[in-house]
Design a protein around this motif. Structure first.
Motif, PDB file in Angstrom:
ATOM      1  N   HIS A 326       0.847  -1.197   0.000  1.00 47.62           N
ATOM      2  CA  HIS A 326       0.000   0.000   0.000  1.00 47.62           C
ATOM      3  C   HIS A 326       0.879   1.243   0.000  1.00 47.62           C
ATOM      4  O   HIS A 326       2.010   1.231   0.511  1.00 47.62           O
ATOM      5  N   SER A 405      -5.747  -6.126   3.758  1.00 45.73           N
ATOM      6  CA  SER A 405      -7.141  -5.730   3.956  1.00 45.73           C
ATOM      7  C   SER A 405      -7.297  -4.823   5.168  1.00 45.73           C
ATOM      8  O   SER A 405      -8.028  -3.833   5.125  1.00 45.73           O
ATOM      9  N   GLN A 408      -6.060  -1.324   4.313  1.00 45.30           N
ATOM     10  CA  GLN A 408      -6.707  -0.671   3.179  1.00 45.30           C
ATOM     11  C   GLN A 408      -7.409   0.634   3.542  1.00 45.30           C
ATOM     12  O   GLN A 408      -7.301   1.636   2.808  1.00 45.30           O
ATOM     13  N   ARG A 427      -5.020  -4.845 -10.425  1.00 40.38           N
ATOM     14  CA  ARG A 427      -4.596  -3.580  -9.833  1.00 40.38           C
ATOM     15  C   ARG A 427      -3.785  -2.726 -10.811  1.00 40.38           C
ATOM     16  O   ARG A 427      -3.249  -1.682 -10.433  1.00 40.38           O
TER      17      ARG A 427
END
Length: 463
Positions: A326, A405, A408, A427
């Motif tokens: 991320h 997750s 996120q 993605r």
């Protein structure tokens, strides 16, 4: 594949200076090994190039016979894009030359060079360019995906320091891409991956660095993670761009400065590099040891090339690796809590969650100045799942996806292509962001048949 490769090998071998291997050759198994042991594909043909002409001839041979092509630099890509199944792997790993022009602060680098090759050649002159933190990583894949490391806060992404590239196009032609020539291709190479051609040489801008810097580790028990990570967040808000501090949650390796009782314990590690002058660097790094009660501290002056190789033993080739990633504009409390929660659930001794602080020069580049678009990212997380046997896959992958997750809700937009695994093709839109349509037009111009598709692929714009 529409041809019997074996019948035409003599033609290809006569044209290529390096070895040409098939599964029948004794060197084949070693040649097809890449860093991520989870990837197990078998090319029908491996062409080990030693010069630019080899790249051109191998590509033309494959295209004339409709043979699928993949390209290997150093073979470090997490998704294993170096390896295609049954087709031709164009292997550049023997092309490792680095030519430094110290007065001009420039270096020409061949596509098989590792970061260790680049660092050794440039540091001989007290110079460096921003690259990654594992010295066995290849310069080609790192650069084409963006590239960041200890020097990024001060000097930007790797792509921000790319000056020019010699590119073999899908048609087998060799062209130069720079701000002055084929500028749109040059734009696309800086973050668009290997979608537009095979880079035969890179030219980088260099900066005065070292040859010694202040660097090292501070290790805290995971039980202190909330206080440590909160203090870290406050510290990096005001730390000058000469200081780079990354956080790692993992089991403590058997580091010599740690007591034996700490080995294998769940910890939070602060890893730092500082390019400020020595007296200043000591004062800048001193607070890192005061965020709690460390299990051990190892901070001091060392050769930059030594620090660049410090994590190599933890990232040796052959293990099974699965990553999730991320971008973040800030470290929210919820992110810290998620890191602590899943740090307490590490499925194995080699798994880790690391967060790189890259805020600085890279954020001052407009998002459309290069194909790499995520210029608001101040932190990049890599959920690094790593283990040795296939029997550990299910638990390790589930853990990595769980971390992803949970984090996120606190993430910003975008995805870093160099951290994307083979199952993350959906993605691609996030990876290229607002630059995707421009990249699709560029793909249509340079590779309309999508010859180069073993990557985070950009579909040609057929409109």
């Amino acid at each position: 594949m529409k041809t019997n490769i074996a019948q035409e090998l003599s033609t290809l071998r006569a044209e290529i200076a390096g070895p040409v291997l098939t599964p029948a050759d004794s060197d084949y198994e070693q040649a097809r090994r890449i860093w991520n042991g989870m990837i197990d594909r078998r090319p029908g043909l491996i062409v080990q190039c030693t010069r630019t002409e080899d790249i051109q001839r191998a590509l033309r041979f494959a295209r004339m016979r409709d043979i699928e092509v993949s390209v290997r630099g150093a073979g470090h890509n997490i998704a294993g894009n170096a390896l295609c199944e049954h087709g031709m792997m164009i292997d550049l790993s023997a092309m490792r030359a680095v030519e430094v022009d110290a007065p001009a602060r420039r270096a020409w680098v061949s596509p098989g060079a590792t970061l260790a090759d680049v660092d050794a050649a440039t540091q001989a002159h007290g110079l460096a360019t921003p690259v990654g933190i594992n010295s066995t990583t290849g310069i080609a894949g790192l650069t084409l995906g963006g590239g960041f490391g200890w020097l990024t806060r001060r000097y930007g992404m790797t792509v921000d320091n790319l000056v020019a590239a010699e590119v073999v196009t899908a048609q087998g032609e060799l062209i130069l891409a720079s701000a002055a020539q084929n500028a749109e291709l040059f734009w696309g190479l800086r973050g668009g991956g290997g979608n537009f051609g095979i880079v035969a040489r890179f030219q980088f801008q260099l900066h005065p660095v070292g040859p010694e810097i202040a660097a090292g580790l501070v290790v805290y028990p995971l039980e202190q993670a909330k206080a440590v990570l909160s203090a870290y967040r406050d510290y990096v808000q005001t730390a000058p761009e000469t200081v780079s501090v990354w956080t790692v949650v993992r089991h403590a390796p058997p580091l010599p400065f740690l007591p034996a009782s700490a080995h294998g314990r769940k910890v939070v590690i602060l890893a730092t590099a500082c390019t400020a002058p020595d007296p200043e660097s000591e004062a800048l790094l001193a607070p890192l040891s005061r965020f709690g009660e460390p299990l051990g501290t190892h901070l001091g002056v060392m050769p930059f090339v030594q620090w660049q190789q410090a994590f190599d033993p933890l990232l040796a080739p052959g293990a099974r690796n699965y990553w999730k990633s991320h971008n973040f504009t800030a470290m929210h409390d919820g992110l810290i809590d998620a890191m602590i929660e899943f740090g307490g659930q590490l499925p194995g001794p080699e798994c880790e969650i690391f967060v790189a602080h890259i805020a600085g020069a890279a954020n001052r580049v407009p998002s459309d100045a290069t194909a790499y678009a995520h210029r608001d990212a101040r932190f990049v997380m890599n959920v690094h799942g790593r283990w040795q046997t296939a029997g550990e896959d299910e638990a390790g992958i589930a853990w990595a996806r769980g971390v992803f997750s949970a984090c996120q809700p606190f993430a910003s937009s975008g995805a870093y292509t160099n951290f994307m695994t083979a199952d993350e093709a959906p993605r691609a839109d996030a990876a290229y962001g607002a630059n995707l349509e421009r990249l699709r037009r560029l793909k249509q111009r340079y590779d309309p048949e999508n010859v180069f598709h073993w990557n985070v692929n950009i579909a040609p714009n057929k409109a």
